[in-house]
Design a protein around this motif. Structure first.
Motif, PDB file in Angstrom:
ATOM      1  N   MET A   1     -14.030   2.538   0.398  1.00 13.75           N
ATOM      2  CA  MET A   1     -12.627   2.910   0.852  1.00 13.75           C
ATOM      3  C   MET A   1     -12.747   2.434   2.129  1.00 13.75           C
ATOM      4  O   MET A   1     -13.709   2.882   3.006  1.00 13.75           O
TER       5      MET A   1
ATOM      6  N   ARG B   1      -2.391  -1.221  -3.715  1.00 12.32           N
ATOM      7  CA  ARG B   1      -3.356  -0.332  -2.946  1.00 12.32           C
ATOM      8  C   ARG B   1      -2.767   1.112  -2.701  1.00 12.32           C
ATOM      9  O   ARG B   1      -1.586   1.256  -2.640  1.00 12.32           O
TER      10      ARG B   1
ATOM     11  N   ASP C   1      -7.885   3.382  -2.160  1.00 12.40           N
ATOM     12  CA  ASP C   1      -8.382   2.490  -1.537  1.00 12.40           C
ATOM     13  C   ASP C   1      -8.675   2.660   0.067  1.00 12.40           C
ATOM     14  O   ASP C   1      -9.558   1.999   0.873  1.00 12.40           O
TER      15      ASP C   1
ATOM     16  N   ARG D   1      -2.805   0.782  -9.494  1.00  7.18           N
ATOM     17  CA  ARG D   1      -4.204  -0.009  -9.065  1.00  7.18           C
ATOM     18  C   ARG D   1      -4.541  -0.999 -10.083  1.00  7.18           C
ATOM     19  O   ARG D   1      -4.924  -2.421  -9.460  1.00  7.18           O
TER      20      ARG D   1
ATOM     21  N   CYS E   1       0.764  -0.978   0.088  1.00  7.98           N
ATOM     22  CA  CYS E   1      -0.051  -0.071   0.069  1.00  7.98           C
ATOM     23  C   CYS E   1       0.802   1.239   0.021  1.00  7.98           C
ATOM     24  O   CYS E   1       1.615   1.424   0.721  1.00  7.98           O
TER      25      CYS E   1
END
Length: 849
Positions: free
Chosen positions: A800, A742, A764, A737, A714
């Motif tokens: 989200m 993420r 996200d 993405r 992420c």
């Protein structure tokens, strides 16, 4: 009517002898002269007439006046001749006798009206005129009825006609003789004298013929003559006398009218001539005056419908505007097309304003003339006309040289003659404005004082010309590398000052920006400069003083900057010093920290720590990797101190790549662990790193190199980072993405916090900033929690997850859980720890432990 001439058989023994009345003889001669004068006076009228019909009319009137006058003289002379018998006249012949003399008058005027008649015309005209007078006389004599026989003596008969011809020719030759007299003698003959002399000769021609002809006539009584006089249709001498008097009065009246008309014509001609001469003189004087004026004189008219033109423009318009006067008489657009495009609207507006208010028009504007830009100044006074139009009368002058002189004076007054930079006078004005702007906008500014090191050695070794070249080159370099809102000035010698505006709202940021500017300038000044074949490297010392508002005067600022510059010189070349000791200490610490950071990267002193992200059930769902620096001497240095330095000097790029590589390597090691293999590892991305063109490629290569699942990575980015270049951010985030990586919005609540961006960007996760969370705890029922609830609700509706940062108390955790927050991160669940400590905990952290 029969003519009987005497011969040798004619007896004159019984001829009747007549008597003349001397007064009437004189009257008859005067009548002849007067008639001739009246006729001759028509010559001027004929010449002055403009049309052919008018000339013919005056010609006929003059001829009739001549005929009537001669006819009157003839019968006055007949009345003056007394016979001892009754005398009667035949009306038809009496009236018919006027015709030939009118013809003779027409012939005479035909000759006299010519400016310079030829001799042949004079002789022919005199012959015809004399013959006409003779015919008139003898027709009139034929109409005379007496009780006697009229016998003509041939010699005197022809002598009378010859005398008339000679005198008429003399009369017609008078203009020719007067012109020759003017050429030979210095005399001035007027038109009146010409008419008088001509009239006398013509009168004598008429009179001489009459009285010579009367002398050629003998009256011889004979039987039966008396019975031959008709009883009707005759006119006696008394009636003839009355006719003669009436004719004389008519001639007098005609002559008087003719003279009056002539005098009026002459007066009008003289007045017209004087007016024409005066007008010509005034026109010549005006043209001479206009030609000596430094510009063009004009009359400009704007009609009520807006159409404009120049009714008058002097010849100078060609040199001032490059057009001819005839070109602008109908349309002014010929001039407007030559006006500079930047000045045309102002010119039109000034004309409209002058027309509306009837105020003096005065305006400066530029025109393009022969490829050159010229400055013009217009001055004129408007006047409203009855038809609603406005007329300006004035002049336009070329002020190009004046403008150039003013510009030159301004340049000498406010700019350095050698380098073209602002001098001390303009610098003082600029620094005063900078101080006022700083106080108005709450922004810090800085004054940088630059002095070249060892400039005197250059002048002494290579000469002052080389020193001047260096100063010119440095002035150009400084100007090119400053913002438009900044000012560089030369105070004299090798000293330059720079006013840097809008450096920041805080003293620290202003100092940092001023230091960055100084380093850039020192680097530029240190580049080789070619001085006539010599590559000279310049070194300079720089003193800086910050200012905010008007607490310090320009003199004080200049003194402090100068002192800081000398302090820089005292410690060596190419040095920078701040006057403020506190600022100087901060910069020295920052400078040392930057050096140590470079060494730390080389010595691998930077480490990574990991902080857990706990879900609602208390289990560890993710980890955020954080960068830490433990200096062997300075101890722990927080990221808030060294990260800005790394971003400012570009070290953040290799650091960010190292963090990314280490994080992906850690994920690869966790991938085989049943407890840690499912964790999501969050990595912070800097703005510079994110906006690198190859950022996406770098991330994908790193993931591929370690063979990890992209879904377990992420990347955290901030709002401001994304909004710096929204289009670029959208492209990169979408590409990341698509691979499964993420994306989380970090520190939500500290930037723009626009909900619209949440819906338009592919996030996200949303991370609520810790400062926002901690502020809300102090007002449980206040608006902060309402905002947090709104963020959580909206994020969930957009699909989200929400992570709350900075959770440090159980109360914060409880309230956030009730609002539906997905994950929590903060000291309440555990501090960031190194990888070994994190591994020992088996990634299982529960609430309360």
């Amino acid at each position: 009517m029969q003519f009987q001439f005497a011969d040798t058989s004619t007896s004159f023994e019984y001829a009747v002898v007549g008597q003349y009345s001397a007064p009437l003889v004189v009257v008859s001669v005067l009548v002849a002269v007067l008639a001739a004068f009246a006729s001759v006076s028509h010559v001027d009228l004929i010449r002055a007439s403009g049309s052919r019909s008018a000339r013919r009319l005056w010609h006929l009137i003059g001829a009739f006046a001549m005929g009537l006058g001669v006819w009157t003289m003839h019968f006055v002379g007949m009345v003056a001749f007394r016979l001892p018998m009754n005398v009667y006249f035949d009306p038809l012949l009496t009236l018919a006798s006027i015709v030939p003399v009118v013809f003779s008058g027409y012939i005479g005027l035909s000759v006299l009206q010519r400016a310079e008649p030829k001799l042949g015309s004079i002789l022919l005209g005199g012959a015809l005129m004399g013959a006409g007078i003779g015919v008139m006389h003898y027709i009139g004599m034929g109409g005379m009825l007496v009780e006697a026989q009229m016998v003509y003596r041939p010699t005197l008969f022809f002598a009378s006609v010859l005398a008339a011809v000679v005198m008429a020719s003399l009369a017609l030759s008078v203009p020719r003789m007067i012109r020759k007299l003017r050429k030979r003698l210095p005399v001035q003959a007027s038109g009146v004298a010409f008419k008088i002399v001509t009239a006398i000769f013509m009168g004598l021609a008429i009179s001489s013929l009459h009285y010579v002809a009367m002398a050629a006539t003998d009256f011889i009584p004979a039987d039966g003559i008396a019975s031959g006089i008709p009883s009707g249709d005759i006119i006696d001498q008394t009636l003839i006398a009355v006719f003669a008097v009436i004719a004389s009065v008519f001639i007098l009246v005609v002559s008087t009218i003719t003279v009056i008309l002539r005098h009026r014509i002459l007066a009008s001609e003289a007045l017209a001539a004087r007016s024409e001469r005066e007008a010509q003189r005034m026109d010549d004087r005006f043209r001479k005056l206009v030609s000596r004026l430094p510009g063009m004189v004009y009359e400009f008219q704007m009609d009520a419908d807006g159409h404009a033109h120049f009714p008058y423009a002097s010849e100078a318009i060609e040199s001032v505007l490059g057009v001819r006067a005839t070109d602008v008489q109908l349309d002014v657009n010929v001039v407007f097309r030559r006006v500079h495009p930047d000045d045309i609207e102002g010119l039109r507006a000034s004309i409209r304003q002058s027309a509306e208010n009837l105020t003096v028009w005065r305006h400066e504007f530029r025109v393009r003339l022969q490829g050159e830009e010229r400055w013009l100044l217009g001055n004129s006074i408007p006047d409203r006309q009855h038809d609603g139009s406005t007329v300006w009368s004035g002049f336009i002058t070329d002020i190009t040289e004046q403008k150039r002189s003013e510009e030159r004076i301004h340049q000498l007054a406010f700019y350095d003659e050698l380098t073209g930079l602002p001098n001390r006078r303009l610098f003082e004005d600029r620094i005063d404005r900078a101080i006022a702007a700083s106080a108005r906008h709450g922004q810090f500014g800085a004054l940088l004082y630059i002095d070249l090191d060892d400039f005197k050695t250059l002048n002494d070794s290579l000469g002052h010309s080389f020193g001047d070249r260096l100063l010119i080159s440095l002035a150009r370099l400084l100007t090119e590398n400053l913002r438009e809102c900044d000012t560089v000035a030369r105070l004299g010698g090798d000293e330059f000052v720079i006013i840097a505006n809008e450096l920041g709202a805080t003293e620290e940021s202003a100092a940092r920006n001023a230091e960055k500017l100084s380093e850039t300038l020192l680097r530029i000044l240190g580049e080789p400069v070619n001085l006539g074949g010599y590559d000279y490297r310049c070194e300079a010392s720089m003193g800086i003083v910050l200012f905010e508002g008007d607490d310090l005067s320009r003199e004080e600022l200049l003194k402090r900057a100068d002192a800081a510059m000398y302090e820089a010189k005292s410690v060596g070349r190419s040095r920078v010093r701040f006057h403020d000791p506190g600022v100087q200490s901060i910069l020295e610490s920052r400078f040392r920290l930057e050096i140590e950071l470079r060494r730390a990267i080389e010595r691998q002193e930077l480490t990574l720590v990991y902080q857990t992200q706990v879900g609602l059930a208390g289990q560890c769902e993710g980890v955020e990797v954080l960068l830490r620096w433990h200096h062997p001497e300075l101890g722990y240095i927080p990221p808030s101190e060294f990260i800005p330095i790394a971003e400012a000097n570009g070290l953040i790029l290799p650091l960010g790549q190292w963090v990314m590589d280490a994080a992906c390597a850690q994920l690869a090691r966790w991938s085989g662990d049943p407890d840690l293999g499912s964790l999501i590892l969050s990595v912070n991305v800097s703005s510079k790193q994110f906006h690198e063109p190859d950022f996406v490629v770098m991330v994908m290569e790193t993931i591929g190199r370690h063979g990890i699942n992209p879904a377990r990575l992420c990347l955290e980015v901030t709002e401001s980072m994304v909004l710096d270049d929204l289009d670029d951010a959208l492209v990169k985030m979408t590409a990341l993405r698509e691979t499964g990586i993420r994306i989380a919005m970090d520190d939500f609540g500290t930037g723009y916090s626009s909900m619209a961006y949440l819906s338009s960007l592919p996030f996200d996760e949303v991370k609520i900033d810790k400062a926002f969370v901690q502020k809300a705890e102090h007002d449980v029922s206040g608006g902060e929690w309402v905002i947090i609830e709104t963020i959580i609700t909206l994020s969930h509706k957009l699909g989200m997850k929400v992570v709350a940062e900075g959770v440090e108390t159980a109360e914060q955790h409880r309230l956030l859980s009730e609002l539906g927050c997905d994950r929590f991160q903060g000291f309440y669940f555990g501090r960031p720890v190194d990888i070994d400590a994190f591994a020992r905990g088996r990634a299982e952290v529960f609430v309360g432990q």
